[in-house]
Motif scaffolding. Structure first.
Motif, short mmCIF file in Angstrom:
data_model
loop_
_atom_site.label_atom_id
_atom_site.label_comp_id
_atom_site.label_asym_id
_atom_site.label_seq_id
_atom_site.Cartn_x
_atom_site.Cartn_y
_atom_site.Cartn_z
N ILE A 69 0.45 -0.94 -0.52
CA ILE A 69 0.46 -0.24 0.36
C ILE A 69 1.02 1.57 0.17
O ILE A 69 1.94 1.31 0.56
N GLY A 70 0.82 2.39 -0.58
CA GLY A 70 0.91 3.61 -0.72
C GLY A 70 2.35 3.31 -2.14
O GLY A 70 2.41 4.55 -2.85
N GLU A 71 2.41 2.59 -2.79
CA GLU A 71 3.86 2.95 -3.73
C GLU A 71 2.46 2.40 -4.88
O GLU A 71 1.96 2.45 -4.91
N GLN A 97 -1.85 4.46 -7.64
CA GLN A 97 -0.79 3.85 -5.90
C GLN A 97 -1.89 3.35 -5.77
O GLN A 97 -3.29 3.53 -5.72
N VAL A 98 -1.24 2.15 -5.25
CA VAL A 98 -2.00 1.12 -4.26
C VAL A 98 -2.70 1.63 -3.11
O VAL A 98 -1.94 2.29 -1.91
N THR A 99 -3.91 1.64 -2.79
CA THR A 99 -4.61 2.22 -1.61
C THR A 99 -5.63 1.05 -0.28
O THR A 99 -5.13 1.39 -0.44
N ASP A 100 -5.36 0.30 -1.37
CA ASP A 100 -5.96 -1.29 -0.88
C ASP A 100 -5.69 -2.58 -1.19
O ASP A 100 -6.30 -2.75 -2.68
N ILE A 101 -5.36 -3.50 -0.80
CA ILE A 101 -4.92 -4.81 -0.80
C ILE A 101 -5.64 -5.95 -0.34
O ILE A 101 -5.64 -5.82 1.30
N ALA A 102 -6.87 -6.54 -0.90
CA ALA A 102 -8.00 -7.33 -0.50
C ALA A 102 -7.95 -8.80 -0.71
O ALA A 102 -6.86 -9.17 -1.91
N LEU A 103 -8.70 -10.14 -0.41
CA LEU A 103 -8.19 -11.17 -0.79
C LEU A 103 -8.29 -10.71 -2.19
O LEU A 103 -7.49 -11.85 -2.76
N PHE A 104 -9.71 -10.37 -2.58
CA PHE A 104 -10.86 -10.72 -3.88
C PHE A 104 -9.31 -9.30 -5.14
O PHE A 104 -10.11 -9.72 -6.37
N SER A 105 -9.10 -8.27 -4.33
CA SER A 105 -9.41 -6.95 -5.75
C SER A 105 -8.16 -6.05 -5.63
O SER A 105 -7.89 -6.25 -4.36
N THR A 106 -7.19 -6.02 -5.92
CA THR A 106 -6.97 -4.33 -5.12
C THR A 106 -6.88 -3.49 -5.69
O THR A 106 -7.48 -3.21 -6.90
N THR A 107 -7.41 -2.18 -5.11
CA THR A 107 -7.69 -0.27 -5.61
C THR A 107 -6.56 0.09 -5.47
O THR A 107 -5.42 0.25 -4.79
N MET A 108 -6.38 1.12 -6.86
CA MET A 108 -5.51 1.48 -6.84
C MET A 108 -6.30 3.37 -7.32
O MET A 108 -7.10 3.53 -7.72
N LEU A 109 -4.96 4.10 -6.58
CA LEU A 109 -5.80 5.90 -7.06
C LEU A 109 -5.16 6.66 -7.83
O LEU A 109 -4.27 6.24 -8.27
N THR A 145 -4.52 10.17 -10.52
CA THR A 145 -3.87 11.38 -10.06
C THR A 145 -5.36 12.02 -10.44
O THR A 145 -4.87 13.20 -9.23
N ASP A 146 -6.58 12.07 -10.82
CA ASP A 146 -8.05 12.57 -10.55
C ASP A 146 -8.79 12.30 -9.83
O ASP A 146 -9.75 12.09 -9.66
N ASN A 147 -7.58 11.51 -9.04
CA ASN A 147 -9.07 10.84 -7.77
C ASN A 147 -9.82 9.47 -7.62
O ASN A 147 -10.69 9.63 -7.50
N SER A 148 -9.93 9.28 -9.37
CA SER A 148 -10.59 7.94 -9.31
C SER A 148 -10.31 6.86 -9.16
O SER A 148 -8.15 6.27 -8.93
N ARG A 149 -10.96 5.95 -8.29
CA ARG A 149 -10.29 4.54 -7.89
C ARG A 149 -10.38 3.43 -9.22
O ARG A 149 -11.10 3.04 -9.87
N VAL A 150 -9.05 2.89 -9.44
CA VAL A 150 -9.75 1.00 -10.40
C VAL A 150 -9.27 -0.16 -9.66
O VAL A 150 -8.10 0.19 -8.70
N ILE A 151 -10.30 -0.88 -9.74
CA ILE A 151 -10.52 -1.83 -9.00
C ILE A 151 -9.89 -3.16 -10.01
O ILE A 151 -10.13 -3.48 -10.89
N VAL A 152 -8.98 -3.67 -9.69
CA VAL A 152 -8.14 -4.63 -10.14
C VAL A 152 -8.43 -6.50 -9.24
O VAL A 152 -8.37 -6.22 -8.45
N PRO A 153 -8.92 -7.16 -10.56
CA PRO A 153 -9.11 -8.64 -9.71
C PRO A 153 -7.72 -9.18 -9.16
O PRO A 153 -6.91 -8.86 -10.07
N ASN A 154 -7.17 -9.80 -8.01
CA ASN A 154 -5.72 -10.34 -7.73
C ASN A 154 -5.81 -11.40 -9.22
O ASN A 154 -4.30 -11.04 -9.37
N ARG A 155 -6.75 -11.39 -9.26
CA ARG A 155 -5.30 -12.45 -10.66
C ARG A 155 -5.28 -11.93 -11.97
O ARG A 155 -4.35 -12.69 -12.54
N LYS A 156 -5.44 -10.49 -12.05
CA LYS A 156 -5.18 -10.11 -13.43
C LYS A 156 -3.52 -9.93 -13.53
O LYS A 156 -2.74 -9.43 -13.87
N PHE A 157 -2.82 -9.79 -11.56
CA PHE A 157 -1.63 -9.74 -11.54
C PHE A 157 -0.82 -10.52 -12.07
O PHE A 157 0.45 -10.63 -11.49
N VAL A 158 -1.07 -12.24 -11.77
CA VAL A 158 -0.54 -12.83 -12.18
C VAL A 158 0.00 -13.36 -13.25
O VAL A 158 -1.23 -13.78 -14.32
#
Length: 282
Positions: A134-136, A146-158, A160-173
């Motif tokens: 978180i924070g990277e 910027q990573v703001t939350d890492i949950a078991l099922f998804s990761t939330t990124m912020l 610069t325009d303060n919009s959030r992107v929620i990515v399913p964790n399997r997309k990182f694998v």
């Protein structure tokens, strides 16, 4: 009327029989039931002990508190579930068919929730392997922020325009992940005329970067020549800033460069074209 009386008699006969069976069961299995109750009590104590042990270990590894609490709860449920099955066995319940039924239900549930299970496994992989925290600021194919939350099922990124992107964790694998960390490097350019004293221009830019509170001292900023254009020399200005200062620092540095270059009479040339008109008529 006769049928109603027969039903009442059957119900009256069944109720005492059921009561007698319950009483006989408790009499015959009293010790087993008592053992099961004691076993469940021990299981609760073991679950708490295991949860506290896991929580201290996760805290020592600097895992996020919400994720740590979720893992601790999962461990407690697994311990209590295992002890519960043992307690049912002590009470005379046939646990082999129960375990088989749970296994069949688990297979069916896993087939029905392949996507969720994939995200869960990927989430646990991210939590324990820590490819990012978180924070990277990270970037994968089609998503960045910027990573703001890492949950078991998804990761939330912020963004610069303060919009959030929620990515399913399997997309990182299996994807290429670019981790910028907690700092980013600005890639700025400023054009100056060929007649300008480059030593003075570099000195001015370095002073601007040193006076800007958002610019980090380490790593040191890079200032040099980026390209030789047709009508100007492009200066490369590459300081490092914190992720949250990326946009405001860029605007502040550009504004300072324009203002000080004007005061110092350093020309920022505009693109120029020489046009020659030829009289081709006879």
């Amino acid at each position: 009327m006769a049928d109603s009386n027969l039903a009442k008699k059957a119900a009256g006969a069944t109720s005492p029989e059921l009561t007698d069976k319950v009483i006989f069961y408790f009499v015959d299995h009293g010790m087993q039931i008592l053992t099961a109750i004691v076993l469940m009590g021990i299981g609760v104590v073991i679950a708490r002990w295991a949860g506290n042990l896991i929580h201290r270990w996760l805290k020592a590894k600097a895992y996020d508190e919400p994720v740590s609490n979720l893992i601790v709860k999962a461990v407690k449920l697994l311990v209590i579930g295992f002890i519960g099955v043992m307690a049912l066995g002590q009470m005379g319940v046939q646990i082999t068919p129960l375990i088989a039924g749970i296994g069949v239900a688990g297979v069916g549930a896993s087939l029905a929730m392949q996507g969720l299970l994939g995200n869960l496994v990927a989430g646990l992989t991210i939590i324990f392997s820590k490819p990012f925290t978180i924070g990277e600021y990270i970037e994968i194919v089609g998503a960045y922020g910027q990573v703001t939350d890492i949950a078991l099922f998804s990761t939330t990124m912020l963004h610069t325009d303060n919009s959030r992107v929620i990515v399913p964790n399997r997309k990182f694998v299996g994807e290429i992940l670019h981790n910028y960390g907690n700092i980013r490097q600005l890639d700025l350019t400023a054009g100056v005329a060929y007649s300008v004293d480059l030593t003075m221009a570099f000195s001015i830019v370095n002073d601007i970067l040193q006076q800007n509170p958002s610019v980090l001292k380490e790593p040191a900023p890079l200032v040099g020549i980026a390209a030789l254009n047709e009508s100007s020399i492009a200066l490369a200005i590459k300081p490092w800033v914190k992720v949250e200062d990326f946009v405001p620092a860029q605007a502040a540095i550009y504004q300072a460069i324009i203002e000080i270059f004007r005061d110092k009479k350093i020309e920022i040339p505009a693109p120029r074209r020489d046009i020659h008109l030829l009289n081709l008529l006879p």
